[in-house]
Design a protein around this motif. Structure first.
Motif, PDB file in Angstrom:
ATOM      1  N   ASP A   1       0.837  -1.199   0.000  1.00  0.00           N
ATOM      2  CA  ASP A   1       0.000   0.000   0.000  1.00  0.00           C
ATOM      3  C   ASP A   1       0.878   1.258   0.000  1.00  0.00           C
ATOM      4  OD1 ASP A   1      -2.253   1.636   0.279  1.00  0.00           O
ATOM      5  OD2 ASP A   1      -2.238   1.472   2.456  1.00  0.00           O
ATOM      6  N   THR A   2       0.455   2.259  -0.758  1.00  0.00           N
ATOM      7  CA  THR A   2       1.214   3.518  -0.848  1.00  0.00           C
ATOM      8  C   THR A   2       0.716   4.584   0.128  1.00  0.00           C
ATOM      9  OG1 THR A   2      -0.239   4.372  -2.583  1.00  0.00           O
ATOM     10  CG2 THR A   2       1.746   3.169  -3.297  1.00  0.00           C
ATOM     11  N   SER A   3      -0.254   4.280   0.961  1.00  0.00           N
ATOM     12  CA  SER A   3      -0.888   5.323   1.790  1.00  0.00           C
ATOM     13  C   SER A   3       0.096   6.016   2.741  1.00  0.00           C
ATOM     14  CB  SER A   3      -2.077   4.759   2.567  1.00  0.00           C
ATOM     15  OG  SER A   3      -1.668   3.718   3.420  1.00  0.00           O
ATOM     16  N   ILE A   4       1.037   5.287   3.325  1.00  0.00           N
ATOM     17  CA  ILE A   4       2.003   5.920   4.236  1.00  0.00           C
ATOM     18  C   ILE A   4       2.892   6.881   3.458  1.00  0.00           C
ATOM     19  CG2 ILE A   4       4.004   5.495   5.735  1.00  0.00           C
ATOM     20  CD1 ILE A   4       2.617   2.863   6.566  1.00  0.00           C
ATOM     21  N   GLN A   5       3.376   6.441   2.281  1.00  0.00           N
ATOM     22  CA  GLN A   5       4.194   7.327   1.456  1.00  0.00           C
ATOM     23  C   GLN A   5       3.405   8.573   1.060  1.00  0.00           C
ATOM     24  OE1 GLN A   5       6.464   5.524  -1.867  1.00  0.00           O
ATOM     25  NE2 GLN A   5       5.811   3.560  -0.999  1.00  0.00           N
ATOM     26  N   GLN A   6       2.156   8.381   0.644  1.00  0.00           N
ATOM     27  CA  GLN A   6       1.343   9.515   0.204  1.00  0.00           C
ATOM     28  C   GLN A   6       1.138  10.509   1.338  1.00  0.00           C
ATOM     29  OE1 GLN A   6      -2.122   8.686  -2.321  1.00  0.00           O
ATOM     30  NE2 GLN A   6      -1.332   6.591  -2.585  1.00  0.00           N
TER      31      GLN A   6
ATOM     32  N   ALA B   1       1.188  19.105  -3.304  1.00  0.00           N
ATOM     33  CA  ALA B   1      -0.240  19.250  -3.605  1.00  0.00           C
ATOM     34  C   ALA B   1      -0.683  18.123  -4.531  1.00  0.00           C
ATOM     35  CB  ALA B   1      -0.507  20.603  -4.247  1.00  0.00           C
ATOM     36  N   THR B   2       0.231  17.693  -5.399  1.00  0.00           N
ATOM     37  CA  THR B   2      -0.045  16.602  -6.332  1.00  0.00           C
ATOM     38  C   THR B   2       0.802  15.410  -5.930  1.00  0.00           C
ATOM     39  OG1 THR B   2      -0.398  18.192  -8.117  1.00  0.00           O
ATOM     40  CG2 THR B   2       0.039  15.909  -8.760  1.00  0.00           C
ATOM     41  N   VAL B   3       0.163  14.248  -5.786  1.00  0.00           N
ATOM     42  CA  VAL B   3       0.878  13.009  -5.480  1.00  0.00           C
ATOM     43  C   VAL B   3       0.382  11.936  -6.436  1.00  0.00           C
ATOM     44  CG1 VAL B   3       1.330  11.200  -3.773  1.00  0.00           C
ATOM     45  CG2 VAL B   3       1.168  13.597  -3.042  1.00  0.00           C
ATOM     46  N   ARG B   4       1.310  11.341  -7.165  1.00  0.00           N
ATOM     47  CA  ARG B   4       0.987  10.241  -8.086  1.00  0.00           C
ATOM     48  C   ARG B   4       1.513   8.966  -7.451  1.00  0.00           C
ATOM     49  NH1 ARG B   4      -0.934  12.682 -13.088  1.00  0.00           N
ATOM     50  NH2 ARG B   4      -1.402  10.540 -13.635  1.00  0.00           N
ATOM     51  N   ALA B   5       0.732   7.897  -7.510  1.00  0.00           N
ATOM     52  CA  ALA B   5       1.121   6.634  -6.881  1.00  0.00           C
ATOM     53  C   ALA B   5       0.849   5.479  -7.825  1.00  0.00           C
ATOM     54  CB  ALA B   5       0.338   6.440  -5.585  1.00  0.00           C
TER      55      ALA B   5
ATOM     56  N   GLU C   1       2.568   6.313 -14.067  1.00  0.00           N
ATOM     57  CA  GLU C   1       2.439   7.486 -13.192  1.00  0.00           C
ATOM     58  C   GLU C   1       3.746   8.279 -13.165  1.00  0.00           C
ATOM     59  OE1 GLU C   1      -0.335   8.665 -11.820  1.00  0.00           O
ATOM     60  OE2 GLU C   1      -1.428   7.029 -12.737  1.00  0.00           O
ATOM     61  N   LEU C   2       4.872   7.576 -13.135  1.00  0.00           N
ATOM     62  CA  LEU C   2       6.160   8.268 -13.180  1.00  0.00           C
ATOM     63  C   LEU C   2       6.309   9.003 -14.506  1.00  0.00           C
ATOM     64  CD1 LEU C   2       8.890   8.970 -11.973  1.00  0.00           C
ATOM     65  CD2 LEU C   2       9.774   6.803 -12.884  1.00  0.00           C
ATOM     66  N   GLU C   3       5.922   8.362 -15.594  1.00  0.00           N
ATOM     67  CA  GLU C   3       5.991   9.016 -16.909  1.00  0.00           C
ATOM     68  C   GLU C   3       5.090  10.250 -16.953  1.00  0.00           C
ATOM     69  OE1 GLU C   3       8.205   8.528 -19.309  1.00  0.00           O
ATOM     70  OE2 GLU C   3       9.038   7.009 -17.963  1.00  0.00           O
ATOM     71  N   ALA C   4       3.920  10.156 -16.331  1.00  0.00           N
ATOM     72  CA  ALA C   4       3.006  11.311 -16.290  1.00  0.00           C
ATOM     73  C   ALA C   4       3.656  12.472 -15.534  1.00  0.00           C
ATOM     74  CB  ALA C   4       1.682  10.917 -15.636  1.00  0.00           C
TER      75      ALA C   4
ATOM     76  N   LYS D   1      11.666   7.752  -0.228  1.00  0.00           N
ATOM     77  CA  LYS D   1      12.980   7.107  -0.209  1.00  0.00           C
ATOM     78  C   LYS D   1      13.478   6.949  -1.632  1.00  0.00           C
ATOM     79  CE  LYS D   1      12.470   4.637   4.116  1.00  0.00           C
ATOM     80  NZ  LYS D   1      12.620   3.384   4.815  1.00  0.00           N
ATOM     81  N   LEU D   2      14.770   6.906  -1.777  1.00  0.00           N
ATOM     82  CA  LEU D   2      15.405   6.828  -3.093  1.00  0.00           C
ATOM     83  C   LEU D   2      15.000   5.580  -3.863  1.00  0.00           C
ATOM     84  CD1 LEU D   2      17.361   8.331  -4.905  1.00  0.00           C
ATOM     85  CD2 LEU D   2      19.225   7.093  -3.814  1.00  0.00           C
ATOM     86  N   ASP D   3      14.819   4.453  -3.165  1.00  0.00           N
ATOM     87  CA  ASP D   3      14.486   3.212  -3.862  1.00  0.00           C
ATOM     88  C   ASP D   3      13.083   3.221  -4.460  1.00  0.00           C
ATOM     89  OD1 ASP D   3      12.984   2.910  -1.539  1.00  0.00           O
ATOM     90  OD2 ASP D   3      13.686   0.870  -1.135  1.00  0.00           O
ATOM     91  N   ARG D   4      12.283   4.234  -4.136  1.00  0.00           N
ATOM     92  CA  ARG D   4      10.957   4.351  -4.754  1.00  0.00           C
ATOM     93  C   ARG D   4      11.101   4.787  -6.216  1.00  0.00           C
ATOM     94  NH1 ARG D   4       8.623   0.910  -3.078  1.00  0.00           N
ATOM     95  NH2 ARG D   4      10.740   0.346  -2.640  1.00  0.00           N
ATOM     96  N   LEU D   5      12.221   5.415  -6.552  1.00  0.00           N
ATOM     97  CA  LEU D   5      12.465   5.836  -7.934  1.00  0.00           C
ATOM     98  C   LEU D   5      13.011   4.712  -8.791  1.00  0.00           C
ATOM     99  CD1 LEU D   5      13.978   9.414  -7.915  1.00  0.00           C
ATOM    100  CD2 LEU D   5      11.756   8.653  -8.709  1.00  0.00           C
ATOM    101  N   GLY D   6      13.922   3.928  -8.240  1.00  0.00           N
ATOM    102  CA  GLY D   6      14.514   2.859  -9.027  1.00  0.00           C
ATOM    103  C   GLY D   6      15.482   2.048  -8.216  1.00  0.00           C
ATOM    104  N   ARG D   7      15.816   0.888  -8.733  1.00  0.00           N
ATOM    105  CA  ARG D   7      16.718  -0.028  -8.042  1.00  0.00           C
ATOM    106  C   ARG D   7      18.175   0.160  -8.451  1.00  0.00           C
ATOM    107  NH1 ARG D   7      14.122  -1.638  -3.715  1.00  0.00           N
ATOM    108  NH2 ARG D   7      12.209  -2.708  -4.162  1.00  0.00           N
TER     109      ARG D   7
END
Length: 187
Positions: free
Chosen positions: A18-23, A32-36, A49-52, A67-73
């Motif tokens: 679930d992404t709720s904690i990150q959001q 103001a804008t959060v994409r998940a 969503e990342l592309e958007a 966290k950095l690992d949310r972007l990529g490995r």
């Protein structure tokens, strides 16, 4: 005057996460804008969503992740993404640990942390491989259970059926059919 935006991006790898904690953390940081999305971080494929966000982001905006690992490995993927942001006049901010690529120190820290994270993934894989090898040596690890009927595949091939027909009948991919036939010594 151009309005600067903080745009949050949250990602989990599997559908049961679930992404709720990150959001919540991203909104608390002023986004103001959060994409998940729920997608693997191994590559950018399928991460719509990342592309958007990358399509939308404007000069002066900041992409924010928890966290950095949310972007990529991989370090290369993260650094490529930071480079794309820079080309658009935008920057990256990581909340944990606090990193901001709008300055040179943030870019250096990001590079080092990315390399450390990638190294840690390698260590985890090595430990996992060692554990599997030890379990196999003790006879406790048999691997993934067989889910397709190998005998049926061989029988259908001997009846003259092609790989596509066999795959449809058995309910597997053609690649699986070829592997079974190769293991059985049948071309």
């Amino acid at each position: 005057m151009t309005v600067k935006h903080l745009i949050g991006y949250a990602r989990v790898s599997t559908s049961d996460q679930d992404t709720s904690i990150q959001q919540a953390k991203l909104k608390a940081a002023g986004c103001a804008t959060v994409r998940a999305e729920k997608a693997s971080g191994r590559s950018r494929d399928g991460r719509s969503e990342l592309e958007a966000v990358l399509d939308f982001i404007r000069p002066g905006d900041t992409l924010v992740v928890v966290k950095l690992d949310r972007l990529g490995r991989s370090t290369r993927d993260v650094l490529n993404l930071v480079h794309e942001l820079e080309q658009k006049g935008a920057s990256l901010r990581v909340l944990e640990p606090e990193i901001d690529t709008s300055g040179p120190m943030g870019k250096m820290i990001l590079t080092v942390l990315g390399m450390v994270a990638e190294m840690e993934v390698g260590f985890i894989r090595e430990r996992q491989r060692a554990g599997i090898d030890a379990a196999k040596a003790e006879g406790a690890y048999k691997g993934r259970p067989v889910t397709i009927d190998h005998d049926k595949i061989v029988e259908l091939r001997r009846e003259g059926k092609g790989a596509t027909d066999i795959a449809r009948i058995v309910g597997c991919g053609r690649g699986n059919v070829y592997k079974v036939l190769k293991a059985a010594g049948i071309d």
